[in-house]
Design an enzyme around this catalytic site. Structure first.
Site, PDB file in Angstrom:
ATOM      1  N   PHE A 206      28.884  45.000  36.333  1.00 34.09           N
ATOM      2  CA  PHE A 206      29.348  45.087  34.942  1.00 34.09           C
ATOM      3  C   PHE A 206      30.828  44.683  34.840  1.00 34.09           C
ATOM      4  CE2 PHE A 206      31.345  48.626  32.262  1.00 34.09           C
ATOM      5  CZ  PHE A 206      31.464  47.828  31.134  1.00 34.09           C
TER       6      PHE A 206
ATOM      7  N   TYR B 109      34.024  36.672  56.381  1.00 35.74           N
ATOM      8  CA  TYR B 109      35.158  35.790  56.671  1.00 35.74           C
ATOM      9  C   TYR B 109      35.246  34.699  55.612  1.00 35.74           C
ATOM     10  CZ  TYR B 109      35.775  38.319  60.963  1.00 35.74           C
ATOM     11  OH  TYR B 109      36.019  39.326  61.848  1.00 35.74           O
TER      12      TYR B 109
ATOM     13  N   THR C  49      29.457  51.807  51.961  1.00 34.01           N
ATOM     14  CA  THR C  49      30.150  50.777  51.175  1.00 34.01           C
ATOM     15  C   THR C  49      31.613  51.140  50.982  1.00 34.01           C
ATOM     16  OG1 THR C  49      28.132  50.050  50.066  1.00 34.01           O
ATOM     17  CG2 THR C  49      30.197  49.653  48.898  1.00 34.01           C
TER      18      THR C  49
ATOM     19  N   GLY D  17      40.340  44.537  56.420  1.00 29.37           N
ATOM     20  CA  GLY D  17      40.511  43.653  57.583  1.00 29.37           C
ATOM     21  C   GLY D  17      40.692  42.211  57.128  1.00 29.37           C
TER      22      GLY D  17
ATOM     23  N   TYR E 262      29.878  59.533  46.410  1.00 30.16           N
ATOM     24  CA  TYR E 262      30.741  58.631  45.630  1.00 30.16           C
ATOM     25  C   TYR E 262      32.182  59.129  45.638  1.00 30.16           C
ATOM     26  CZ  TYR E 262      32.198  55.861  41.508  1.00 30.16           C
ATOM     27  OH  TYR E 262      32.838  55.010  40.636  1.00 30.16           O
TER      28      TYR E 262
ATOM     29  N   TYR F 206      46.253  51.293  55.741  1.00 30.28           N
ATOM     30  CA  TYR F 206      46.405  49.868  56.079  1.00 30.28           C
ATOM     31  C   TYR F 206      47.756  49.367  55.587  1.00 30.28           C
ATOM     32  CZ  TYR F 206      42.126  48.343  58.359  1.00 30.28           C
ATOM     33  OH  TYR F 206      41.141  48.128  59.278  1.00 30.28           O
TER      34      TYR F 206
HETATM   35  P1  NAD Z   1      28.319  48.082  38.870  1.00 30.49           P
HETATM   36  O1  NAD Z   1      27.339  48.886  39.607  1.00 30.49           O
HETATM   37  O2  NAD Z   1      27.867  47.332  37.653  1.00 30.49           O
HETATM   38  O3  NAD Z   1      29.044  47.039  39.829  1.00 30.49           O
HETATM   39  C1  NAD Z   1      29.229  47.223  41.200  1.00 30.49           C
HETATM   40  C2  NAD Z   1      28.836  45.933  41.903  1.00 30.49           C
HETATM   41  O4  NAD Z   1      29.031  46.081  43.315  1.00 30.49           O
HETATM   42  C3  NAD Z   1      27.360  45.586  41.707  1.00 30.49           C
HETATM   43  O5  NAD Z   1      27.232  44.244  41.332  1.00 30.49           O
HETATM   44  C4  NAD Z   1      26.748  45.854  43.086  1.00 30.49           C
HETATM   45  O6  NAD Z   1      25.595  45.084  43.332  1.00 30.49           O
HETATM   46  C5  NAD Z   1      27.908  45.556  43.999  1.00 30.49           C
HETATM   47  N1  NAD Z   1      27.810  46.220  45.308  1.00 30.49           N
HETATM   48  C6  NAD Z   1      27.527  47.523  45.540  1.00 30.49           C
HETATM   49  N2  NAD Z   1      27.547  47.772  46.861  1.00 30.49           N
HETATM   50  C7  NAD Z   1      27.858  46.593  47.470  1.00 30.49           C
HETATM   51  C8  NAD Z   1      28.005  46.199  48.823  1.00 30.49           C
HETATM   52  N3  NAD Z   1      27.832  47.071  49.823  1.00 30.49           N
HETATM   53  N4  NAD Z   1      28.308  44.896  49.083  1.00 30.49           N
HETATM   54  C9  NAD Z   1      28.460  44.002  48.078  1.00 30.49           C
HETATM   55  N5  NAD Z   1      28.329  44.322  46.774  1.00 30.49           N
HETATM   56  C10 NAD Z   1      28.026  45.605  46.483  1.00 30.49           C
HETATM   57  O7  NAD Z   1      29.538  49.055  38.472  1.00 30.49           O
HETATM   58  P2  NAD Z   1      30.858  48.787  37.629  1.00 30.49           P
HETATM   59  O8  NAD Z   1      30.859  49.725  36.494  1.00 30.49           O
HETATM   60  O9  NAD Z   1      31.038  47.348  37.371  1.00 30.49           O
HETATM   61  O10 NAD Z   1      31.952  49.296  38.652  1.00 30.49           O
HETATM   62  C11 NAD Z   1      32.754  48.410  39.409  1.00 30.49           C
HETATM   63  C12 NAD Z   1      33.752  49.219  40.239  1.00 30.49           C
HETATM   64  O11 NAD Z   1      34.588  49.993  39.374  1.00 30.49           O
HETATM   65  C13 NAD Z   1      33.094  50.196  41.206  1.00 30.49           C
HETATM   66  O12 NAD Z   1      33.797  50.207  42.428  1.00 30.49           O
HETATM   67  C14 NAD Z   1      33.240  51.533  40.507  1.00 30.49           C
HETATM   68  O13 NAD Z   1      33.303  52.591  41.409  1.00 30.49           O
HETATM   69  C15 NAD Z   1      34.549  51.354  39.744  1.00 30.49           C
HETATM   70  N6  NAD Z   1      34.594  52.239  38.563  1.00 30.49           N
HETATM   71  C16 NAD Z   1      33.858  51.939  37.442  1.00 30.49           C
HETATM   72  C17 NAD Z   1      33.889  52.811  36.364  1.00 30.49           C
HETATM   73  C18 NAD Z   1      33.124  52.532  35.081  1.00 30.49           C
HETATM   74  O14 NAD Z   1      33.177  53.369  34.175  1.00 30.49           O
HETATM   75  N7  NAD Z   1      32.466  51.406  34.919  1.00 30.49           N
HETATM   76  C19 NAD Z   1      34.642  53.989  36.435  1.00 30.49           C
HETATM   77  C20 NAD Z   1      35.341  54.266  37.605  1.00 30.49           C
HETATM   78  C21 NAD Z   1      35.319  53.375  38.664  1.00 30.49           C
HETATM   79  N1  UDP Z   2      37.039  41.764  59.111  1.00 29.56           N
HETATM   80  C1  UDP Z   2      36.317  41.019  58.207  1.00 29.56           C
HETATM   81  N2  UDP Z   2      36.847  39.836  57.782  1.00 29.56           N
HETATM   82  C2  UDP Z   2      38.039  39.356  58.214  1.00 29.56           C
HETATM   83  C3  UDP Z   2      38.780  40.144  59.134  1.00 29.56           C
HETATM   84  C4  UDP Z   2      38.244  41.353  59.563  1.00 29.56           C
HETATM   85  O1  UDP Z   2      35.242  41.382  57.778  1.00 29.56           O
HETATM   86  O2  UDP Z   2      38.436  38.286  57.767  1.00 29.56           O
HETATM   87  C5  UDP Z   2      36.481  43.042  59.528  1.00 29.56           C
HETATM   88  C6  UDP Z   2      36.155  43.135  60.987  1.00 29.56           C
HETATM   89  O3  UDP Z   2      34.771  43.461  61.091  1.00 29.56           O
HETATM   90  C7  UDP Z   2      36.975  44.297  61.491  1.00 29.56           C
HETATM   91  C8  UDP Z   2      37.401  45.024  60.244  1.00 29.56           C
HETATM   92  O4  UDP Z   2      37.439  44.026  59.239  1.00 29.56           O
HETATM   93  O5  UDP Z   2      36.192  45.147  62.276  1.00 29.56           O
HETATM   94  C9  UDP Z   2      38.751  45.667  60.353  1.00 29.56           C
HETATM   95  O6  UDP Z   2      39.679  44.698  60.753  1.00 29.56           O
HETATM   96  P1  UDP Z   2      41.047  45.103  61.443  1.00 29.56           P
HETATM   97  O7  UDP Z   2      41.848  43.840  61.603  1.00 29.56           O
HETATM   98  O8  UDP Z   2      41.683  46.199  60.690  1.00 29.56           O
HETATM   99  O9  UDP Z   2      40.662  45.767  62.789  1.00 29.56           O
HETATM  100  P2  UDP Z   2      39.904  45.343  64.102  1.00 29.56           P
HETATM  101  O10 UDP Z   2      38.689  46.190  64.109  1.00 29.56           O
HETATM  102  O11 UDP Z   2      39.600  43.866  64.020  1.00 29.56           O
HETATM  103  O12 UDP Z   2      40.857  45.657  65.179  1.00 29.56           O
END
Ligand code: NAD
Ligand code: UDP
Ligand code: UDP
Length: 311
Positions: free
Chosen positions: A12, A63, A91, A101, A144, A158
């Site tokens: 969204f 990457y 996540t 990273g 969450y 970081y």
């Molecule tokens: P949303 O669920 O519509 O969007 C989140 C997106 O992240 C989705 O497209 C989903 O498919 C993707 N996603 C989830 N896990 C993933 C993963 N592991 N790898 C790749 N993509 C992944 O929600 P939103 O309302 O658009 O929220 C976006 C961000 O804002 C979120 O981080 C949420 O916590 C934060 N947020 C939103 C609100 C709100 O009121 N909308 C309030 C507080 C915080």
């Molecule tokens: N990583 C990634 N994309 C990049 C660089 C790093 O996804 O371009 C990931 C990688 O899997 C790594 C993590 O980010 O384990 C954390 O990276 P960082 O440099 O902090 O630590 P590392 O584990 O490499 O010592």
């Protein structure tokens, strides 16, 4: 013109952000695993020459090259994030580490979207950024809330250890077009119920409060936070106008012209009773405050659902 990575870009908020960045002239790489996002949110951007779409789960390393990263990947609605709580935690932790990273390798600035949920069921009202919160670490919302708290801590560490330029935004309830009609959040539920002629499901007595920000205002706040050089955050972005869920139900009924009734369903466990951002910091640092009043934003959202769900 910058190369910008938006994780969660098919969601969204992410889809509106991608759109705004493209309008501004940036190159946008959108990464999403479609866990809670939808392809139709970004269908209209697919052919844009500065838009790139990658289906990817941030729990696995990624990457790509970027100068700025907006990290939005994470389900946001309680129904979505409680569907697979362990995945939600991964996540916000493993995924967050990978994105940090990537920021470290690319020397990119990263804006992380945190949430008002880090304040839990707040005992301080309205909520300021220096409040540490009141979160149940074991309850149904903890996957969450605690995930987002760890994500903030990861960003800060970081930054301290590797000098990553971070920006942390705490988003309060935001609504608007492209909210998944079935994601269970209160605005989408009430509008869909009103348009279908079903009863509006108010949980509990309905006197609990939220403060609803329209998506365009929110996106403006995110971009201003990313592009300023004085503050890392956290910073609250939300609308300080507070409403009860009963008031929201009334507004939706009035604006849709629906004759639906209001019924009361059980209140979910640990549901925060009140929530309102103190946005003094956003006003001072970002010169930002929301412009769209609730009824105007609701009318636009209703129009979107009418067109896409009932058209
Ligand atoms: P949303 O669920 O519509 O969007 C989140 C997106 O992240 C989705 O497209 C989903 O498919 C993707 N996603 C989830 N896990 C993933 C993963 N592991 N790898 C790749 N993509 C992944 O929600 P939103 O309302 O658009 O929220 C976006 C961000 O804002 C979120 O981080 C949420 O916590 C934060 N947020 C939103 C609100 C709100 O009121 N909308 C309030 C507080 C915080
Ligand atoms: N990583 C990634 N994309 C990049 C660089 C790093 O996804 O371009 C990931 C990688 O899997 C790594 C993590 O980010 O384990 C954390 O990276 P960082 O440099 O902090 O630590 P590392 O584990 O490499 O010592
Ligand atoms: N809510 C409601 N009816 C619904 C969905 C939610 O009364 O159909 C209430 C919910 O109990 C909470 C508020 O609306 O008090 C906001 O819920 P939402 O899931 O939108 O967001 P969050 O609780 O994460 O702020």
């Amino acid at each position: 013109m910058a190369q910008i990575l938006v994780t969660g870009g098919a969601g969204f908020l992410g889809s509106h952000l991608c759109e705004r960045l493209l309008e501004r002239g940036d190159h946008v790489i959108c990464v999403d695993n479609y866990f809670s996002g939808r392809k139709e949110n970004i269908d209209h951007l697919r052919d844009h020459k500065r838009f790139e779409l990658i289906r990817h789960d941030i729990v696995h390393p990624l990457y790509v090259e970027a100068e700025q990263i907006y990290n939005l990947a994470c389900p946001a609605s309680p129904v979505a994030y409680q569907y697979n709580p362990i995945k939600t935690i991964k996540t916000s932790t493993v995924g967050m580490i990978n994105v940090l990273g990537l920021a470290r390798r690319c020397r990119a600035r990263i804006l992380h979207t945190s949430t008002s949920e880090v304040y839990g069921d707040p005992e301080v009202h309205p909520q300021k950024e220096d409040y540490w919160g009141h979160v149940n670490p074991l309850g149904p919302r903890s996957c969450y809330d605690e995930g987002k708290r760890v994500a903030e801590s990861l960003c800060m560490n970081y930054h301290l250890a590797h000098g990553i330029p971070i920006r942390i935004v705490r988003i309060f309830n935001t609504y608007g077009p492209r909210m998944d009609p079935n994601d269970g959040r209160v605005v989408s539920n009430f509008i869909m119920q009103a348009l279908r002629g079903e009863s509006l499901t108010v949980y509990g007595h309905g006197k609990q409060t939220r403060s609803f920000c329209y998506v365009d205002d929110l996106v403006e706040g995110l971009i201003r936070m990313m592009d300023q050089n004085v503050d890392l955050g956290p910073i609250n972005i939300g609308n300080p106008v507070e409403n009860t869920m009963l008031e929201l139900a009334e507004a939706v009924l009035e604006l849709t012209g629906s004759k639906s009734a209001v019924k009361h369903d059980p209140l979910p466990k640990d549901d925060p009773q009140q929530r309102r951002p103190d946005i003094t910091k956003a006003k001072a640092i970002l010169k930002w405050e929301p412009k769209v009043p609730l009824k105007e934003g609701l009318a636009k959202t209703i129009e979107y659902y009418r067109r896409t769900q009932f058209g």
